[in-house]
Design a protein around this motif. Structure first.
Motif, PDB file in Angstrom:
ATOM      1  N   ASP A 180       0.824  -1.219   0.000  1.00 40.51           N
ATOM      2  CA  ASP A 180       0.000   0.000   0.000  1.00 40.51           C
ATOM      3  C   ASP A 180       0.856   1.266   0.000  1.00 40.51           C
ATOM      4  OD1 ASP A 180       0.960   0.000   2.603  1.00 40.51           O
ATOM      5  OD2 ASP A 180      -1.002   0.316   3.537  1.00 40.51           O
TER       6      ASP A 180
ATOM      7  N   ARG B  19      -5.037  -8.621   6.093  1.00 40.36           N
ATOM      8  CA  ARG B  19      -6.261  -8.536   5.301  1.00 40.36           C
ATOM      9  C   ARG B  19      -7.309  -7.812   6.130  1.00 40.36           C
ATOM     10  NH1 ARG B  19      -7.039 -12.661   1.890  1.00 40.36           N
ATOM     11  NH2 ARG B  19      -6.238 -14.139   3.415  1.00 40.36           N
TER      12      ARG B  19
ATOM     13  N   VAL C 242      -9.366  -6.231   1.184  1.00 44.88           N
ATOM     14  CA  VAL C 242      -8.074  -5.567   0.939  1.00 44.88           C
ATOM     15  C   VAL C 242      -6.945  -6.422   1.518  1.00 44.88           C
ATOM     16  CG1 VAL C 242      -6.690  -3.505   1.387  1.00 44.88           C
ATOM     17  CG2 VAL C 242      -9.145  -3.295   0.957  1.00 44.88           C
ATOM     18  N   TRP C 243      -5.940  -6.702   0.692  1.00 42.58           N
ATOM     19  CA  TRP C 243      -4.766  -7.488   1.064  1.00 42.58           C
ATOM     20  C   TRP C 243      -3.544  -6.594   0.942  1.00 42.58           C
ATOM     21  CZ3 TRP C 243      -3.395 -11.995   3.177  1.00 42.58           C
ATOM     22  CH2 TRP C 243      -2.127 -12.512   2.924  1.00 42.58           C
TER      23      TRP C 243
END
Length: 184
Positions: free
Chosen positions: A33, A163, A167-168
């Motif tokens: 991210d 997780r 979303v991972w």
């Protein structure tokens, strides 16, 4: 940043004990991210710093003890916010089936954490393949909010993935060791 996103970010990367799952002091981690983090030792314990797009946006203040690691507070651009009392994030040892929890006052409301080590699982991320503790963590507030996360912790390395819903987020590469210090 929403409260739940902030609270999860404040605890997602924190770990049990230095020898078990904390990142190496001075090592820098990069996640999918875009978040980077670094652990620094201080006289009061540790500071886990977070950067995104070249700017530090948070600093978690931690203290270890016989029971485990506690979150003392969080430094943000708008100031420092303590947890009263400090919140137990992780016990000193992980084992399958272990559960823990606690609550603290944070930014004007009571926040509770409950967690359980669900198992040991193989996980493949860009940084490699690991056997990790799979930990489910739930956060609730006195105002009725609830959030559930699943984190993957590797002894001696730290959080390799987590997780939240669909979303991972994963570790992109193994942390770089800090530059060696010159001999005095």
């Amino acid at each position: 940043m929403g409260f739940w996103r902030f609270l999860w970010a404040a605890t997602a990367f924190l770990s049990l004990a230095l020898g078990q799952v904390f990142p190496r002091e001075g090592g820098r981690y990069l996640y999918s991210d875009g978040t980077q983090q670094e652990l620094l030792s201080t006289p009061e314990g540790f500071r886990l710093r977070y950067w995104k797009e070249g700017r530090m946006f948070r600093e978690d203040r931690l203290k270890g003890g016989a029971e485990g690691f506690f979150l003392l507070g969080v430094g943000l651009p708008e100031g420092y916010f303590p947890f009263t009392p400090p919140l137990l994030l992780y016990p000193s040892r992980l084992e399958v089936g272990l559960s823990w929890g606690g609550s603290a006052q944070f930014r004007g409301q009571r926040v509770a954490l409950s967690a359980r080590v669900e198992g040991i699982e193989g996980v493949r991320v860009k940084a490699g393949a690991f056997n990790a503790y799979r930990v489910r963590v739930a956060y609730t507030t006195e105002k009725g909010g609830t959030d559930l996360k699943e984190i993957f912790l590797v002894p001696g390395l730290g959080v390799v993935a987590y997780r939240t819903g669909e979303v991972w987020v994963e570790l992109l590469k193994l942390p770089e060791a800090p530059a060696p210090r010159p001999w005095p």
